[in-house]
Enzyme design. Structure first.
Site, short mmCIF file in Angstrom:
data_model
loop_
_atom_site.label_atom_id
_atom_site.label_comp_id
_atom_site.label_asym_id
_atom_site.label_seq_id
_atom_site.Cartn_x
_atom_site.Cartn_y
_atom_site.Cartn_z
N ASP A 19 13.99 6.40 5.83
CA ASP A 19 13.40 6.49 4.36
C ASP A 19 14.43 5.64 3.35
OD1 ASP A 19 11.85 6.93 2.15
OD2 ASP A 19 11.57 8.92 2.47
N ASP A 113 8.68 1.27 3.26
CA ASP A 113 10.10 1.51 3.02
C ASP A 113 10.38 2.97 3.82
OD1 ASP A 113 8.47 3.46 1.48
OD2 ASP A 113 10.05 4.01 0.08
N GLU A 114 9.29 3.17 5.09
CA GLU A 114 9.52 4.26 5.75
C GLU A 114 8.97 4.39 7.05
OE1 GLU A 114 8.06 9.00 5.34
OE2 GLU A 114 7.24 7.62 3.92
#
Length: 460
Positions: A19, A113-114
């Site tokens: 993350d 983003d993860e």
């Protein structure tokens, strides 16, 4: 019932969850030296704008994603509030995902983003916790070298635990959960920690005296089935024991993005229903933007007092992630649904997903195409108005590259700096200054710097 029949956990911490830390805001701080160490809020700046991401400096004031921008400004009045630059975020995300793909072919992106990574499917599956930790630390170093940004990593024997570990690692850290320690770790955590336990489920459990994961596990499967129903109770009990056999699925591509809420008591007040639909639309946009997507079809879901479920949809003229457009479409759909006898559940979703494109905010209000053969009025060509939105990249013929700090009253203020420069000076110009123009973003890390840092990371 034996544990093996309701879920499993691996004997090695071979599932990794990455993350990126406050991703959009961190990108803006990396690109704009004058904002480093200061509160930054990224999101829609209009009257119904929603926060996409807040920097950790802004979070100390209580700002968080999906919050109305007006409220965020009141909580952190000195924060820099910037419009999102999704094209930049997507390019950086592609670099990060490419690094994950070198670890394993099984990479499951959840948003820009993860992502989850199954290290056991990669060319060098970790044979021990120490090997998994090394892989995680090397990944973090390579991400920093390639992007200049930080990411937090969780390692565990299941997806649920890996995600919990990455939350504990924030910001800029790594946490590994040793197999066999899951129940001890989970026991004191609130039940909301478990996937699928939202506000309504948590309240049902709280009323039964079950506020922590440990209390839910101790209550037993039969009690959770009684409280939550067969499917939900079974899943919550398994996860309360730390068991999760969900596989990492490569090339995850959602067909739609949606949010919904179930109410403890039926909602009959029409104004309240409208408020909840608007709130759900804002949350849906938050998820849409987090995934870097836009959508063309807005879907409203209504479960009425008698458990009948209705869905209504409206297809827009083009893909959008504009919160005003999506909320207005959901409101129009609600106009056609009778809710006078009570509503148990409401949901708002968007389908027909596309990659984000920064569209004209007024495109949805454009007039319809004329009918074939109809006369077409020809207007004099008007000059195109340049829109100087805070955070966007510009260049000036004499002062070079910079970014828009703000505009108004016929003026635009630009701060001239580069990702690799000291904090720059701000200058103000007329809106129609011919020497000022929009420009492409500058890279956060130069190619030479990235290669040098990558070599250092590999040597370490």
């Amino acid at each position: 019932m034996p544990c093996g029949t309701i879920g499993t956990v691996r004997g090695q911490p071979s599932i990794l969850h990455l993350d990126m830390d406050a991703f959009y805001a961190s990108v803006e701080q990396a690109a704009k030296p004058s904002l480093r160490g200061k509160p930054v809020i990224v999101g829609g700046l209009g009257p119904r704008g929603v926060v996409a991401t807040a920097s950790y400096e802004a979070r100390r004031f209580g700002v968080h994603s999906a919050m109305p921008m007006g409220q965020a400004r009141r909580l952190s009045p000195h924060a820099a509030c910037l419009v999102p630059r999704f094209g930049v975020y997507r390019k950086i995300s592609e670099r990060v995902m490419a690094l994950l793909a070198e670890l394993s072919p099984l990479v499951e992106p959840l948003s820009l983003d993860e992502a989850f990574v199954d290290l056991a499917a990669g060319p060098a599956p970790p044979a021990s916790s120490a090997a998994a930790r090394r892989a995680g630390e090397e990944l973090r170093a390579r991400i920093r070298a390639a992007t200049g940004l930080t990411g937090s990593v969780g390692l565990a024997g299941s997806k649920m635990l890996a995600k919990i570990a990455s939350e504990q690692a924030k910001p800029d850290g790594l946490v590994l959960i040793e197999p066999g320690t899951e129940r001890e770790l989970l026991a004191p955590m609130p039940v909301r920690t478990l996937p699928g336990v939202g506000p309504a489920t948590a309240e049902t459990l709280r009323r039964a005296g079950l506020s922590t994961v440990g209390e839910a596990a101790e209550a037993g499967e039969a009690e959770l089935l009684r409280l939550l129903g067969k499917a939900h109770g079974h899943a919550v009990y398994a996860m309360a024991l730390g068991l999760d056999d969900r596989a990492v699925v490569a090339d995850r591509d959602a067909k739609s993005i949606s949010v919904e809420d179930t109410f403890d008591t039926d909602v009959t007040d029409r104004a309240r229903v409208r408020f909840e639909v608007a709130r759900l639309a804002d949350r849906c946009v938050g998820r849409l933007r987090s995934a870097g997507r836009s959508g063309r079809t807005v879907v409203l879901k209504v479960r009425r007092y008698d458990f009948t479920t209705l869905t209504r949809s409206e297809t827009l003229r083009g893909p959008t992630d504009d919160p005003v457009v999506i909320a207005e479409a959901a409101g129009r759909l609600l106009d056609g649904v009778d809710t006078t006898e009570g509503v148990r559940l409401l949901g708002v979703g968007v389908s027909g997903l596309a990659d984000f494109t920064q569209e004209d905010l007024f495109a949805q209000a454009a007039p319809p195409e004329p009918a074939p053969g109809a006369p077409v009025a020809v207007a004099a060509e008007a000059p195109v108005e340049r829109r100087w939105l805070p955070g966007l990249d510009v260049t000036h013929a004499r002062h070079g590259p910079g970014w828009i700090q703000g505009s108004g009253v016929g003026r635009v203020t630009v701060r001239f700096e580069r990702p690799d420069s000291p904090p720059g000076r701000a200058r103000t110009f007329r809106l129609d200054d011919p020497e000022l123009s929009h420009s492409d973003p500058l890279p956060l890390v130069t190619h030479a710097d990235a290669e040098a840092d990558a070599g250092t990371a590999q040597a370490g």
